[in-house]
Design a protein around this motif. Structure first.
Motif, PDB file in Angstrom:
ATOM      1  N   TRP A  35       0.831  -1.212   0.000  1.00 19.15           N
ATOM      2  CA  TRP A  35       0.000   0.000   0.000  1.00 19.15           C
ATOM      3  C   TRP A  35       0.859   1.252   0.000  1.00 19.15           C
ATOM      4  O   TRP A  35       0.563   2.220  -0.713  1.00 19.15           O
ATOM      5  N   TRP A  38       2.183   1.744  -3.442  1.00 17.60           N
ATOM      6  CA  TRP A  38       1.151   2.329  -4.305  1.00 17.60           C
ATOM      7  C   TRP A  38       0.968   3.805  -3.996  1.00 17.60           C
ATOM      8  O   TRP A  38       0.848   4.630  -4.916  1.00 17.60           O
ATOM      9  N   ALA A  42       1.503   6.603  -6.716  1.00 21.03           N
ATOM     10  CA  ALA A  42       0.319   7.358  -7.133  1.00 21.03           C
ATOM     11  C   ALA A  42       0.528   8.850  -6.902  1.00 21.03           C
ATOM     12  O   ALA A  42       0.151   9.679  -7.735  1.00 21.03           O
ATOM     13  N   GLU A  46       0.361  11.422  -9.964  1.00 23.65           N
ATOM     14  CA  GLU A  46      -0.986  12.002  -9.947  1.00 23.65           C
ATOM     15  C   GLU A  46      -1.007  13.368 -10.640  1.00 23.65           C
ATOM     16  O   GLU A  46      -0.105  14.181 -10.466  1.00 23.65           O
ATOM     17  N   ASP A 161       0.103   4.318 -15.290  1.00 27.69           N
ATOM     18  CA  ASP A 161      -0.383   3.014 -14.843  1.00 27.69           C
ATOM     19  C   ASP A 161       0.557   2.332 -13.855  1.00 27.69           C
ATOM     20  O   ASP A 161       0.251   1.233 -13.386  1.00 27.69           O
ATOM     21  N   PRO A 163       1.281   2.774 -10.644  1.00 24.68           N
ATOM     22  CA  PRO A 163       0.810   2.407  -9.295  1.00 24.68           C
ATOM     23  C   PRO A 163      -0.128   1.208  -9.254  1.00 24.68           C
ATOM     24  O   PRO A 163      -0.374   0.663  -8.174  1.00 24.68           O
ATOM     25  N   PHE A 164      -0.687   0.787 -10.406  1.00 25.18           N
ATOM     26  CA  PHE A 164      -1.673  -0.283 -10.366  1.00 25.18           C
ATOM     27  C   PHE A 164      -1.092  -1.601  -9.878  1.00 25.18           C
ATOM     28  O   PHE A 164      -1.785  -2.388  -9.231  1.00 25.18           O
ATOM     29  N   GLY A 165       0.186  -1.868 -10.160  1.00 27.28           N
ATOM     30  CA  GLY A 165       0.797  -3.124  -9.740  1.00 27.28           C
ATOM     31  C   GLY A 165       0.771  -3.325  -8.233  1.00 27.28           C
ATOM     32  O   GLY A 165       0.109  -4.246  -7.734  1.00 27.28           O
ATOM     33  N   GLY A 167      -0.778  -1.578  -6.067  1.00 27.78           N
ATOM     34  CA  GLY A 167      -2.120  -1.334  -5.554  1.00 27.78           C
ATOM     35  C   GLY A 167      -2.981  -2.585  -5.583  1.00 27.78           C
ATOM     36  O   GLY A 167      -3.602  -2.959  -4.584  1.00 27.78           O
ATOM     37  N   TRP A 168      -3.027  -3.246  -6.730  1.00 29.58           N
ATOM     38  CA  TRP A 168      -3.813  -4.477  -6.824  1.00 29.58           C
ATOM     39  C   TRP A 168      -3.190  -5.590  -6.009  1.00 29.58           C
ATOM     40  O   TRP A 168      -3.901  -6.442  -5.463  1.00 29.58           O
ATOM     41  N   GLY A 202      -7.349   3.850  -0.480  1.00 26.55           N
ATOM     42  CA  GLY A 202      -6.997   2.599   0.167  1.00 26.55           C
ATOM     43  C   GLY A 202      -7.054   2.630   1.677  1.00 26.55           C
ATOM     44  O   GLY A 202      -6.530   1.727   2.332  1.00 26.55           O
TER      45      GLY A 202
END
Length: 270
Positions: A35, A38, A42, A46, A161, A163-165, A167-168, A202
């Motif tokens: 977290w 991410w 992010a 951003e 894209d 941060p998606f790694g 994050g998910w 999150g």
């Protein structure tokens, strides 16, 4: 022999459950690490809302890759009025002037969106309603300085894209562990579903990690021999109340973050 085998299986099962339970805080630490990864990534990529001073500084640096005039469609056929909630819809530009071209009469310009070189805060937006200088004048300054408009209208900045790694990964490991491995002790699984995916940034997932992985209810994790292993649903926050709580927190957190972002004219604040 059968009784010995059954007893051995029971001991093996108890040992496995004990190992899984001991791994609970380790899983929590891993989720928090993902977290944080991410959150940092992010924040790094951003989009930023900027003022006239920052825009002019970026023009002087020569690092602007391309730009668009943004706007909101006010025609009767368009509902909601803007295709995106933040009103950063890009307008069709006249390639000679860099201004909205024919066919955009029902579109009200809201500002200038532009992209700079590098990965930090690559996407930036000037809000025309709060700018002391008309956006047309600023576009003229950009064109006079040679800011390019050669990128296609479908241009998308890099790095968005990334941060998606993590994050998910944090969501799958955190919520997945409560869904499939650990019995929740403070909130039901439905409740954690609403909180995890409903609270922005999150923060619901962080609450799950703290409440179920790092500091679970000790009564549910290590019950007395006369008490049931599972904490009853009546003692936990259930799905309906958790849904309402997630809605309230989403509004409060979103409004606070939006107000803070609008009040701070600095690139370090998304």
């Amino acid at each position: 022999m059968t009784l010995v085998g059954v007893d051995g299986d029971a001991r093996a099962g108890a040992g496995a459950r004990e190992w899984v339970e001991r791994a609970r805080p380790v899983v929590g630490v891993l989720v928090i690490g993902l977290w944080l990864g991410w959150a940092v990534l992010a924040w790094w990529v951003e989009p930023r809302s900027v003022g006239v001073e920052q825009l002019r500084a970026d023009i002087a640096s020569g690092e602007i890759v391309t730009y668009r005039v943004t706007g909101t469609d006010r025609s009767e056929q368009a509902w909601p009025p803007s295709a995106t909630a933040d009103g950063w819809d890009t307008l069709g530009l006249d390639e000679a002037s860099g201004l909205p071209g024919p066919g955009t009469g029902n579109v009200v310009a809201t500002g200038i969106q532009y992209w700079v070189e590098g990965s930090y805060a690559q996407t930036r937006h000037l809000d025309a309603s709060s700018s002391p200088v008309p956006w047309q004048n600023l576009v003229g300054e950009m064109r006079a300085a040679g800011v390019p408009l050669e990128a296609p209208l479908s241009f998308q900045p890099l790095y968005g894209d990334i941060p998606f790694g993590p994050g998910w990964g944090a969501i799958l490991l955190g919520f997945g562990s409560v869904l499939l491995v650990y019995q929740p002790t403070r909130v039901t699984r439905w409740g954690w579903l609403w909180l995890t995916f409903g609270v922005p940034f999150g923060l619901g997932l962080v609450a799950l990690v703290v409440g179920e992985l790092l500091r679970p209810s000790r009564r549910a994790v290590t019950p007395e021999p006369t008490e049931p292993q599972e904490r009853s649903a009546e003692q936990r926050l259930r799905g309906g109340r958790a849904f309402l709580l997630a809605l309230v927190l989403a509004v409060l957190v979103g409004a606070t973050a939006g107000q803070l972002s609008r009040s701070v004219d600095a690139l370090w604040m998304p």
